[in-house]
Enzyme design. Sequence first.
Site, PDB file in Angstrom:
ATOM      1  N   ASP A 100     -54.180  -6.674  -4.600  1.00  0.00           N
ATOM      2  CA  ASP A 100     -52.851  -6.117  -4.334  1.00  0.00           C
ATOM      3  C   ASP A 100     -52.936  -5.103  -3.192  1.00  0.00           C
ATOM      4  O   ASP A 100     -53.669  -4.120  -3.270  1.00  0.00           O
ATOM      5  CB  ASP A 100     -52.324  -5.436  -5.595  1.00  0.00           C
ATOM      6  CG  ASP A 100     -50.824  -5.199  -5.557  1.00  0.00           C
ATOM      7  OD1 ASP A 100     -50.278  -4.998  -4.458  1.00  0.00           O
ATOM      8  OD2 ASP A 100     -50.196  -5.217  -6.624  1.00  0.00           O
ATOM      9  N   SER A 105     -44.742  -6.600  -4.339  1.00  0.00           N
ATOM     10  CA  SER A 105     -45.669  -7.413  -5.123  1.00  0.00           C
ATOM     11  C   SER A 105     -44.956  -8.460  -5.959  1.00  0.00           C
ATOM     12  O   SER A 105     -45.532  -9.511  -6.256  1.00  0.00           O
ATOM     13  CB  SER A 105     -46.519  -6.522  -6.028  1.00  0.00           C
ATOM     14  OG  SER A 105     -47.362  -5.692  -5.261  1.00  0.00           O
ATOM     15  N   GLU A 165     -56.154  -9.871 -10.787  1.00  0.00           N
ATOM     16  CA  GLU A 165     -55.592  -8.952  -9.798  1.00  0.00           C
ATOM     17  C   GLU A 165     -56.369  -7.643  -9.735  1.00  0.00           C
ATOM     18  O   GLU A 165     -56.615  -7.002 -10.756  1.00  0.00           O
ATOM     19  CB  GLU A 165     -54.137  -8.612 -10.136  1.00  0.00           C
ATOM     20  CG  GLU A 165     -53.516  -7.682  -9.089  1.00  0.00           C
ATOM     21  CD  GLU A 165     -52.283  -6.934  -9.572  1.00  0.00           C
ATOM     22  OE1 GLU A 165     -51.494  -6.523  -8.709  1.00  0.00           O
ATOM     23  OE2 GLU A 165     -52.103  -6.759 -10.789  1.00  0.00           O
ATOM     24  N   ASP A 189     -53.787  -1.383  -4.317  1.00  0.00           N
ATOM     25  CA  ASP A 189     -52.453  -1.024  -3.853  1.00  0.00           C
ATOM     26  C   ASP A 189     -52.057   0.374  -4.309  1.00  0.00           C
ATOM     27  O   ASP A 189     -51.532   1.172  -3.525  1.00  0.00           O
ATOM     28  CB  ASP A 189     -51.456  -2.050  -4.391  1.00  0.00           C
ATOM     29  CG  ASP A 189     -50.010  -1.668  -4.143  1.00  0.00           C
ATOM     30  OD1 ASP A 189     -49.565  -1.758  -2.988  1.00  0.00           O
ATOM     31  OD2 ASP A 189     -49.325  -1.278  -5.112  1.00  0.00           O
ATOM     32  N   HIS A 233     -51.006   3.528  -1.972  1.00  0.00           N
ATOM     33  CA  HIS A 233     -49.720   4.226  -2.060  1.00  0.00           C
ATOM     34  C   HIS A 233     -49.916   5.735  -2.106  1.00  0.00           C
ATOM     35  O   HIS A 233     -49.099   6.496  -1.576  1.00  0.00           O
ATOM     36  CB  HIS A 233     -48.952   3.768  -3.297  1.00  0.00           C
ATOM     37  CG  HIS A 233     -48.192   2.494  -3.112  1.00  0.00           C
ATOM     38  ND1 HIS A 233     -47.203   2.345  -2.156  1.00  0.00           N
ATOM     39  CD2 HIS A 233     -48.264   1.303  -3.762  1.00  0.00           C
ATOM     40  CE1 HIS A 233     -46.704   1.120  -2.220  1.00  0.00           C
ATOM     41  NE2 HIS A 233     -47.335   0.461  -3.181  1.00  0.00           N
ATOM     42  N   ASP A 252     -51.157 -10.042  -1.814  1.00  0.00           N
ATOM     43  CA  ASP A 252     -49.714 -10.254  -1.850  1.00  0.00           C
ATOM     44  C   ASP A 252     -49.023  -9.643  -0.636  1.00  0.00           C
ATOM     45  O   ASP A 252     -48.017 -10.134  -0.164  1.00  0.00           O
ATOM     46  CB  ASP A 252     -49.116  -9.685  -3.140  1.00  0.00           C
ATOM     47  CG  ASP A 252     -49.590  -8.270  -3.447  1.00  0.00           C
ATOM     48  OD1 ASP A 252     -50.416  -7.723  -2.686  1.00  0.00           O
ATOM     49  OD2 ASP A 252     -49.143  -7.701  -4.474  1.00  0.00           O
ATOM     50  N   HIS A 253     -49.598  -8.580  -0.111  1.00  0.00           N
ATOM     51  CA  HIS A 253     -49.048  -7.899   1.064  1.00  0.00           C
ATOM     52  C   HIS A 253     -50.116  -6.978   1.619  1.00  0.00           C
ATOM     53  O   HIS A 253     -51.186  -6.805   1.021  1.00  0.00           O
ATOM     54  CB  HIS A 253     -47.790  -7.096   0.703  1.00  0.00           C
ATOM     55  CG  HIS A 253     -48.033  -6.067  -0.360  1.00  0.00           C
ATOM     56  ND1 HIS A 253     -48.671  -4.873  -0.110  1.00  0.00           N
ATOM     57  CD2 HIS A 253     -47.751  -6.060  -1.689  1.00  0.00           C
ATOM     58  CE1 HIS A 253     -48.767  -4.175  -1.231  1.00  0.00           C
ATOM     59  NE2 HIS A 253     -48.229  -4.879  -2.208  1.00  0.00           N
ATOM     60  N   HIS A 285     -45.597  -0.521   2.093  1.00  0.00           N
ATOM     61  CA  HIS A 285     -46.229  -1.794   2.421  1.00  0.00           C
ATOM     62  C   HIS A 285     -45.966  -2.105   3.890  1.00  0.00           C
ATOM     63  O   HIS A 285     -45.021  -1.587   4.495  1.00  0.00           O
ATOM     64  CB  HIS A 285     -45.646  -2.931   1.583  1.00  0.00           C
ATOM     65  CG  HIS A 285     -45.839  -2.762   0.116  1.00  0.00           C
ATOM     66  ND1 HIS A 285     -45.210  -3.574  -0.804  1.00  0.00           N
ATOM     67  CD2 HIS A 285     -46.588  -1.894  -0.605  1.00  0.00           C
ATOM     68  CE1 HIS A 285     -45.561  -3.211  -2.024  1.00  0.00           C
ATOM     69  NE2 HIS A 285     -46.395  -2.187  -1.927  1.00  0.00           N
TER      70      HIS A 285
END
Length: 467
Positions: A43, A93, A296, A301, A305, A342-343, A422
């Site tokens: 992620d 996500s 995952e 991620d 963040h 996912d990104h 993102h």
Amino acid sequence: MKTFGFRHAGSAAAALAVGLSVVGAAQSAEPQKARNVILFVGDGMGVSTVTAARIYQGQLRGVDGASNRLTFERFPNLALVKTYSADSLVTDSANGASAMMTGVRTINGALGVDATVNRQSCASAIAGRVDTLAELVKQRGMSTGAVSTAAITDATPAALYAHTSARSWQGDFAMPKEAAAEGCVDIARQLVDAPEAMRLDVALGGGATFFTPAKRLDGRDLTREWAKRPDAAFVDTAEGLSKLPKGTRHLLGLFAGESMARESSRPVQAPRLTDMTKAAISLLSQNPKGYFLMVEGGLIDKAHHAGLVRDALNETVEFDAAVDQALAMTDRADTLILVTADHSHGLTINGGHRDSPILGLVTDAQGKPRLAGDGKAYGILNYQTGPGGPKAGESRIDPTTVNTLEPGYRAPAGIQMNSAAHTGEDVAAYAQGPGAERLRGLIDQTDIFEVMREALGIPAPKRAAKP
């Protein structure tokens, strides 16, 4: 057979692109099908994160980081993946995972539905429902599982089994009364209350808050209900995961209230991502018809963040260890392993000597910190947005006054935001095993679904055209 990405001109190259054998004249050869598919989703693991993690891992091992390779970077098949959503240039996500699980792009925040859905609308989610790969696999008698260091009800793992217009509806207390009145149920209930023939066989991660009566409005203990089924077990510690009752075939493991702790601060009673991956494969591989598993690395991620760059790289290294664990437990001849994100996130690599610590500062030939236009040193790794950016009226922090190597260090950001955003550039996908040759060139995120579906020999679902 459909091949995604670019094909080269010329008879031999074209033959290779579609899996033909050229011996004198081209002869068609049916590609081998996969019995199992494992999808690893890092992620927020954009290309810059992969690059930085590769260097970080090498330096941890005492070798040259720049020439190091992560386990999945050794896979023979590679593609770039476009990641936009139905309503945004930059995906979240939910849409990202849903696109890979259904082959249909939706809006940000939605899961298991098409692009006709309206945000927070129960009725439109019911009308726009689309089957997931996990559900299609179950219809063939195969087993399915999801593993995550985030809550098992969070966007990426929920994309295997949930159909909702709002990823935030993880528990019934998080849903508006209107949605419940219209017949929608929360994501945790969708996991446990799914028909036996469609329910995941293994679900491991965080998210206990959404399953237990302490906060649930309906007073249900979904963990107890799960464990009452034949051959089913619920565990909440690493020890419990390692000592499952004999004959367990259906496993729910929840090791934190919401997201699990990052590896740098993981309590001993919580398993590693690698441990959960090992347990999931051990259980799912009991099915002679095969399985589909999604794993995952959800905390990559979440660290990004927060601007916690060391933790983001550390989580990526643990994610790579889980890939290595899967390789040790499977046969390349019958198992497709696909690794992607996912990104991306706005992490940048801004210089540094070949042997500079990747978490350190950019220095000159004498080893002294190089100075930016404001007269201050700057790090090798920075973010475009995030908590590390200067607030209004403040100047940038001088990184020579802090320890950039500590886990709690927040890397500088160009634009101050409470949570780093993102970014919308393409991500990479890596694959090996039956069907991996389909992964090449520039593909769409929905094509990840098609690669896995075709590798398993599952017929294409009858649906409206993808948005």
